[in-house]
Write an enzyme that holds these catalytic residues in place. Structure first.
Site, short mmCIF file in Angstrom:
data_model
loop_
_atom_site.label_atom_id
_atom_site.label_comp_id
_atom_site.label_asym_id
_atom_site.label_seq_id
_atom_site.Cartn_x
_atom_site.Cartn_y
_atom_site.Cartn_z
N SER A 1 0.83 -1.20 0.00
CA SER A 1 0.00 0.00 0.00
C SER A 1 0.87 1.26 0.00
O SER A 1 1.65 1.47 -0.92
CB SER A 1 -0.96 -0.04 1.19
OG SER A 1 -1.93 0.98 1.10
N ASP B 1 -9.83 -4.34 -5.41
CA ASP B 1 -9.21 -3.32 -4.55
C ASP B 1 -9.59 -1.94 -5.07
O ASP B 1 -9.13 -1.51 -6.14
CB ASP B 1 -7.69 -3.49 -4.57
CG ASP B 1 -6.99 -2.60 -3.56
OD1 ASP B 1 -7.62 -1.66 -3.05
OD2 ASP B 1 -5.80 -2.85 -3.28
N HIS C 1 -7.80 -5.02 -0.76
CA HIS C 1 -6.54 -4.41 -0.33
C HIS C 1 -5.84 -5.22 0.77
O HIS C 1 -4.72 -5.72 0.58
CB HIS C 1 -6.83 -2.99 0.16
CG HIS C 1 -5.66 -2.06 0.10
ND1 HIS C 1 -5.10 -1.66 -1.09
CD2 HIS C 1 -4.95 -1.46 1.08
CE1 HIS C 1 -4.09 -0.84 -0.85
NE2 HIS C 1 -3.97 -0.71 0.47
#
Length: 460
Positions: free
Chosen positions: A222, A390, A416
């Site tokens: 991320s 995601d 995610h």
């Protein structure tokens, strides 16, 4: 004279603004009261929430299974060291001093399970892998899994790598500076720019100095990928020190949030975040609520929040994994770093922080464009692994901004957080990471002990 913000908001956004303001005032007041309460009273609230949960839960069964005992142990672990110790790994702790004076904690797994390095803090001669966490996280997110086969750092250690995990300034392991008190506004005056200019390159250089390696492999999750995209794009020499960049759930320019009111409000004026949360740490009361809520209730709160903000249902993460991992999910970050993300979403570009807040929404347009990270200049091989469910990954936009040598793997049905804690990451994610390391690491950093299609980490 018209305040610029007023002219940009619609009726429902006014309501959201006012409602959000009163909610935050209420939440701050409650948090302050809780902070003053003695431990026995906090425990009383915790016990009452547990009683209420069991009273209204139809699925509660007496007695715990082995899996529940493991999840409880992971949840109750106080820090990175206890998480590693539970699975039989010996870790090292290191501290990096950045060029602008922040002290960052680094965690290292230099040996396999049950082994101990005779000379801590020295080179192992093994190929080096560096893992970096996402927004509002710390290094614990990598090792809070409920079985070792799904824990990427443990698998890498068993495969013969020297594994390092970094921490951003301000979080649980990096809340110190030689220049600023952590209670001051100046301490929290940082954005993604500072991660890129200092935290990532300084951490990498420290690791290379200790390991005596010429390069390392970088695995980010991320925001940890965004920090690497930014750092590699503005430090040409850093590309020589990273032999491959593996981006898990990569973040560059998300389209926005799933909640229309919140998304519209923050994009209309990203700096509203300063009005809501001040200019220090964001959501600093999260750990307080975690202390007084029974874990299943806290888990439900997190699930509901993720569904509201990002439209994630987290079905690929088991319930026990959630209760274990959510306890390690949150760590402090600056409000400014979150404002930076809303600026990126608003402009639809992976840009540096825009200090000219008055320029947002000006009728005559912007007199300048904030500098963008030149990500097409990245020389390091890039491998993207993303989930097709995601909401934070716009893969087509991302590929337009990355060099042609970027390779992509799509994970069907993944959201995610699934890439970190999903029930099948030992089959869908970790083999992809190992294969990428084999391709790009064999020639540049020496061969680890073994690479194989099927891998096994010893059971606890």
């Amino acid at each position: 004279m018209v305040v610029p913000l007023i002219g940009r908001l619609k009726g429902h956004e006014y309501a959201a603004l006012v409602g959000g303001f009163f909610f935050l005032v209420f939440e701050t007041a409650i948090s302050f009261i809780i902070m003053l309460l003695p431990v026995p009273i906090i425990q009383w609230f915790y016990d009452r929430s547990r009683t209420l949960f069991h009273r209204f839960s139809v699925n509660h069964a007496k007695g715990k299974s082995k899996a529940e005992d493991v999840a409880d142990a992971i949840r109750k672990a106080k820090d990175f060291g206890e998480l590693c110790q539970y699975w039989g790994y010996t870790h090292e702790e290191h501290v990096v001093l950045t060029k602008d004076g922040y002290l960052l904690g680094l965690h290292r797994l230099p040996t396999k399970k049950g082994q101990r390095k005779r000379s801590p803090g020295t080179s192992t001669g093994k190929p080096v892998v560096y893992l970096h966490h996402g927004l509002l996280m710390n290094s614990e997110v990598w090792v809070c899994l409920t079985n070792a086969e799904r824990c990427l750092p443990f698998v890498l250690a068993e495969q013969g790598f020297d594994v390092w995990m970094g921490n951003n300034r301000g979080n649980k392991y990096s809340k110190k500076s030689v220049h600023h008190d952590p209670n001051s506004v100046k301490f929290w005056n940082y954005s993604l720019d500072d991660f890129a200019w200092h935290d990532i390159p300084d951490s990498i250089q420290y690791i290379l100095d200790i390991t005596k390696s010429s390069s390392l492999s970088y695995v980010g999750f991320s925001q940890g990928t965004a920090q690497a995209f930014a750092a590699l794009s503005i430090h040409p020499q850093l590309n020589e020190k990273v032999n491959v960049f593996i981006a898990l759930a990569p973040a560059m320019s998300p389209a926005g949030l799933a909640a229309p009111l919140v998304d519209g409000l923050m994009k209309a004026s990203p700096t509203l975040m300063y009005l809501f949360f001040g200019r220090r740490a964001i959501l600093s009361s999260a750990t307080t609520w975690q202390a007084i809520l029974y874990p299943p209730i806290f888990t439900s709160v997190i699930d509901t929040s993720l569904r509201f903000l990002f439209n994630w249902d987290s079905r690929n993460i088991s319930y026990l994994q959630k209760t274990a991992a959510y306890a390690h999910l949150y760590s402090l970050a600056s409000v400014k770093s979150v404002v930076h993300w809303f600026q990126i979403m608003r402009e639809g570009a992976f840009q540096m922080y825009d200090d000219d807040v008055s320029a947002f929404g000006s009728p005559g347009g912007r007199a300048y464009r904030p500098a963008r990270f030149p990500t097409k200049n990245i020389v390091t091989p890039i491998v993207l692994l993303y989930g097709d469910r995601d909401s934070l990954v716009d893969i087509q936009m991302m590929l337009k901004e990355l060099p042609d040598h970027t390779t992509v793997t799509r994970l069907d049905g993944y959201e995610h957080l699934d890439i970190l804690w999903g029930k099948d990451i030992d089959k869908d994610v970790i083999p992809g990471v190992l294969n990428s390391l084999k391709v790009f690491c064999d020639n540049s950093c020496g061969s680890p002990d073994k690479f194989k299609d099927g891998f096994k980490v010893f059971e606890r």
